[in-house]
Enzyme design. Structure first.
Site, PDB file in Angstrom:
ATOM      1  N   ASN A  19       0.865  -1.175   0.000  1.00 21.93           N
ATOM      2  CA  ASN A  19       0.000   0.000   0.000  1.00 21.93           C
ATOM      3  C   ASN A  19       0.906   1.232   0.000  1.00 21.93           C
ATOM      4  O   ASN A  19       1.492   1.556   1.020  1.00 21.93           O
ATOM      5  CB  ASN A  19      -0.892  -0.050   1.252  1.00 21.93           C
ATOM      6  CG  ASN A  19      -1.705   1.214   1.435  1.00 21.93           C
ATOM      7  OD1 ASN A  19      -1.784   2.050   0.542  1.00 21.93           O
ATOM      8  ND2 ASN A  19      -2.310   1.346   2.611  1.00 21.93           N
ATOM      9  N   TRP A  20       0.989   1.871  -1.154  1.00 22.01           N
ATOM     10  CA  TRP A  20       1.924   2.996  -1.279  1.00 22.01           C
ATOM     11  C   TRP A  20       1.399   4.273  -0.636  1.00 22.01           C
ATOM     12  O   TRP A  20       2.102   5.269  -0.555  1.00 22.01           O
ATOM     13  CB  TRP A  20       2.251   3.256  -2.755  1.00 22.01           C
ATOM     14  CG  TRP A  20       2.975   2.139  -3.441  1.00 22.01           C
ATOM     15  CD1 TRP A  20       3.363   0.935  -2.897  1.00 22.01           C
ATOM     16  CD2 TRP A  20       3.416   2.106  -4.806  1.00 22.01           C
ATOM     17  NE1 TRP A  20       4.000   0.177  -3.841  1.00 22.01           N
ATOM     18  CE2 TRP A  20       4.053   0.875  -5.030  1.00 22.01           C
ATOM     19  CE3 TRP A  20       3.325   3.003  -5.871  1.00 22.01           C
ATOM     20  CZ2 TRP A  20       4.588   0.506  -6.267  1.00 22.01           C
ATOM     21  CZ3 TRP A  20       3.862   2.654  -7.115  1.00 22.01           C
ATOM     22  CH2 TRP A  20       4.494   1.416  -7.296  1.00 22.01           C
ATOM     23  N   LYS A  21       0.113   4.272  -0.265  1.00 21.99           N
ATOM     24  CA  LYS A  21      -0.529   5.456   0.335  1.00 21.99           C
ATOM     25  C   LYS A  21      -0.312   6.685  -0.557  1.00 21.99           C
ATOM     26  O   LYS A  21      -0.224   6.539  -1.776  1.00 21.99           O
ATOM     27  CB  LYS A  21      -0.021   5.657   1.766  1.00 21.99           C
ATOM     28  CG  LYS A  21      -0.173   4.378   2.595  1.00 21.99           C
ATOM     29  CD  LYS A  21       0.036   4.564   4.063  1.00 21.99           C
ATOM     30  CE  LYS A  21      -0.108   3.219   4.749  1.00 21.99           C
ATOM     31  NZ  LYS A  21      -0.012   3.314   6.203  1.00 21.99           N
ATOM     32  N   HIS A 107      -9.417   1.039   4.930  1.00 24.07           N
ATOM     33  CA  HIS A 107      -8.106   1.188   5.574  1.00 24.07           C
ATOM     34  C   HIS A 107      -8.256   2.107   6.787  1.00 24.07           C
ATOM     35  O   HIS A 107      -9.064   3.035   6.781  1.00 24.07           O
ATOM     36  CB  HIS A 107      -7.088   1.764   4.580  1.00 24.07           C
ATOM     37  CG  HIS A 107      -5.708   1.772   5.143  1.00 24.07           C
ATOM     38  ND1 HIS A 107      -5.255   2.784   5.955  1.00 24.07           N
ATOM     39  CD2 HIS A 107      -4.709   0.868   5.065  1.00 24.07           C
ATOM     40  CE1 HIS A 107      -4.020   2.498   6.328  1.00 24.07           C
ATOM     41  NE2 HIS A 107      -3.668   1.339   5.811  1.00 24.07           N
ATOM     42  N   GLU A 109      -6.628   4.535   7.844  1.00 22.26           N
ATOM     43  CA  GLU A 109      -6.489   5.973   7.597  1.00 22.26           C
ATOM     44  C   GLU A 109      -7.778   6.543   7.003  1.00 22.26           C
ATOM     45  O   GLU A 109      -8.113   7.699   7.235  1.00 22.26           O
ATOM     46  CB  GLU A 109      -5.270   6.230   6.697  1.00 22.26           C
ATOM     47  CG  GLU A 109      -3.989   6.076   7.503  1.00 22.26           C
ATOM     48  CD  GLU A 109      -2.846   5.416   6.773  1.00 22.26           C
ATOM     49  OE1 GLU A 109      -2.807   5.442   5.531  1.00 22.26           O
ATOM     50  OE2 GLU A 109      -1.966   4.845   7.464  1.00 22.26           O
ATOM     51  N   GLU A 179      -5.134  -4.961  10.726  1.00 25.51           N
ATOM     52  CA  GLU A 179      -4.106  -3.938  10.907  1.00 25.51           C
ATOM     53  C   GLU A 179      -4.370  -3.177  12.205  1.00 25.51           C
ATOM     54  O   GLU A 179      -5.184  -2.240  12.225  1.00 25.51           O
ATOM     55  CB  GLU A 179      -4.123  -2.958   9.733  1.00 25.51           C
ATOM     56  CG  GLU A 179      -3.853  -3.612   8.400  1.00 25.51           C
ATOM     57  CD  GLU A 179      -3.311  -2.612   7.392  1.00 25.51           C
ATOM     58  OE1 GLU A 179      -2.180  -2.806   6.934  1.00 25.51           O
ATOM     59  OE2 GLU A 179      -3.999  -1.636   7.095  1.00 25.51           O
ATOM     60  N   GLY A 185       2.693   2.336  10.717  1.00 26.70           N
ATOM     61  CA  GLY A 185       3.611   3.454  10.529  1.00 26.70           C
ATOM     62  C   GLY A 185       4.335   3.874  11.791  1.00 26.70           C
ATOM     63  O   GLY A 185       4.975   4.921  11.838  1.00 26.70           O
ATOM     64  N   SER A 225       3.686  -2.025  10.297  1.00 28.22           N
ATOM     65  CA  SER A 225       5.143  -2.049  10.461  1.00 28.22           C
ATOM     66  C   SER A 225       5.770  -3.395  10.076  1.00 28.22           C
ATOM     67  O   SER A 225       6.694  -3.861  10.743  1.00 28.22           O
ATOM     68  CB  SER A 225       5.537  -1.634  11.883  1.00 28.22           C
ATOM     69  OG  SER A 225       5.102  -0.310  12.141  1.00 28.22           O
ATOM     70  N   GLY A 246       2.894  -1.152   4.266  1.00 27.48           N
ATOM     71  CA  GLY A 246       2.885   0.274   3.934  1.00 27.48           C
ATOM     72  C   GLY A 246       4.292   0.769   3.650  1.00 27.48           C
ATOM     73  O   GLY A 246       4.829   0.596   2.558  1.00 27.48           O
ATOM     74  N   GLY A 247       4.929   1.362   4.671  1.00 31.77           N
ATOM     75  CA  GLY A 247       6.241   2.000   4.507  1.00 31.77           C
ATOM     76  C   GLY A 247       7.265   1.152   3.773  1.00 31.77           C
ATOM     77  O   GLY A 247       7.955   1.648   2.864  1.00 31.77           O
TER      78      GLY A 247
HETATM   79  P1  PGA Z   1       2.961   0.337   7.619  1.00 28.70           P
HETATM   80  O1  PGA Z   1       1.464   0.507   7.013  1.00 28.70           O
HETATM   81  O2  PGA Z   1       3.518  -0.936   7.038  1.00 28.70           O
HETATM   82  O3  PGA Z   1       3.705   1.559   7.162  1.00 28.70           O
HETATM   83  O4  PGA Z   1       2.819   0.255   9.096  1.00 28.70           O
HETATM   84  C1  PGA Z   1       0.624  -0.590   6.859  1.00 28.70           C
HETATM   85  C2  PGA Z   1      -0.686  -0.130   6.264  1.00 28.70           C
HETATM   86  O5  PGA Z   1      -1.198   0.914   6.645  1.00 28.70           O
HETATM   87  O6  PGA Z   1      -1.253  -0.818   5.386  1.00 28.70           O
END
Ligand code: PGA
Length: 266
Positions: A19-21, A107, A109, A179, A185, A225, A246-247
């Site tokens: 997930n590149w956000k 998600h 967010e 999640e 993050g 993470s 994500g990251g």
């Molecule tokens: P993260 O994000 O790996 O940066 O913690 C995961 C996500 O939100 O899908």
């Protein structure tokens, strides 16, 4: 902690999605996916299902760059209406048209920054399936909810409301992503045991809502993470069938290392 483990099921191929956000630009998005495609040549599609979810505006370019590979394209969100006066929104038909296979729904967010409700997320899950996409329904508790021992309640509510009206056939299209919001993050990964507890809870709920066999076929990803060095132990858990990253999905080397570690761990 969360009840009986769900044993004796045959798991599908692991599924790792990036997930590149709201990251990358037109140039870096293409070089990132090129790195993923070349690094995952041996694993994607055969040992592990792999997808990348770039921002909407780069879907087409990224889709073109991965078109000759088995890396799939996913969207970070989808709107539930098919077309019309919905300024700024993107329909499942549009996502399908540019080559998406998956769409992330709910998600954290979008739940906690944008304010999406379980009801809206449920409509998105329906719309994704109707439009021929495979939804990834995200669930997970906030830190204060975990501290107040509300993890079971929150995850149960998000799962049941998110899947309202989704019958068994449609359910086969769905991936669940657990999640924990406090792990996203933050560098604070859930311990493999904490992840397994909630994954087992989710699998048990799916068995109640559908049946044991179907519950065993649904892939449940962990997200929060995820890094190359914690992939092995997370994927080693009985009910962890994949990862939503994500990251670490923003660096081709790290993401490829995660995909390879996921392939080794299963
Ligand atoms: P993260 O994000 O790996 O940066 O913690 C995961 C996500 O939100 O899908």
């Amino acid at each position: 902690m969360f009840g009986e483990h769900f044993r004796g099921v045959t798991m599908k191929k692991p599924f790792v999605a990036g997930n590149w956000k709201m990251n990358t630009d037109s140039h870096s998005a293409v070089s990132l996916v090129e790195g993923v495609v070349s690094g995952c040549e041996e694993t994607a599609g055969s040992k592990v299902d792999v997808a990348v979810c770039p921002p909407f505006v780069y879907l087409q370019q990224v889709g073109k760059a991965l078109s000759s590979s088995l890396v799939a394209l996913g969207a970070q969100d989808v709107y539930f209406e098919q077309k019309g006066a919905f300024t700024g929104e993107v329909s499942s038909a549009m996502l399908k048209d540019v080559g998406c296979t998956y769409a992330i729904c709910g998600h954290s967010e979008r739940r906690h920054v944008i304010g999406e409700t379980d009801e809206l997320i449920n409509k998105k899950v329906h719309a994704a399936i109707l439009g021929g996409l495979l939804p990834i329904l995200c669930v997970g508790e906030l830190l204060e909810e975990r501290k107040a021992n509300k993890t079971t309640d929150v995850v149960t509510r998000q799962l049941k409301k998110g899947l309202m009206g989704i019958g068994p056939e449609k359910m086969l299209a769905v991936t669940i992503a657990y999640e924990p919001v406090w792990a996203i993050g933050t560098g604070l990964t859930a311990t493999p045991g904490q992840a397994q507890d909630v994954h087992a809870l989710i699998r048990g709920l799916l068995a109640e809502m559908y049946d044991r066999k179907l519950a065993g076929e649904i892939r449940i990803q962990y997200g929060g993470s995820v890094k190359p060095d914690n992939t092995g132990e997370l994927m080693g858990q009985e009910d962890v069938n994949g990862l939503l990253v994500g990251g670490a999905s923003l660096k081709a080397d790290d993401f490829v290392a995660i995909v390879k570690a996921a392939a080794r761990a299963t």
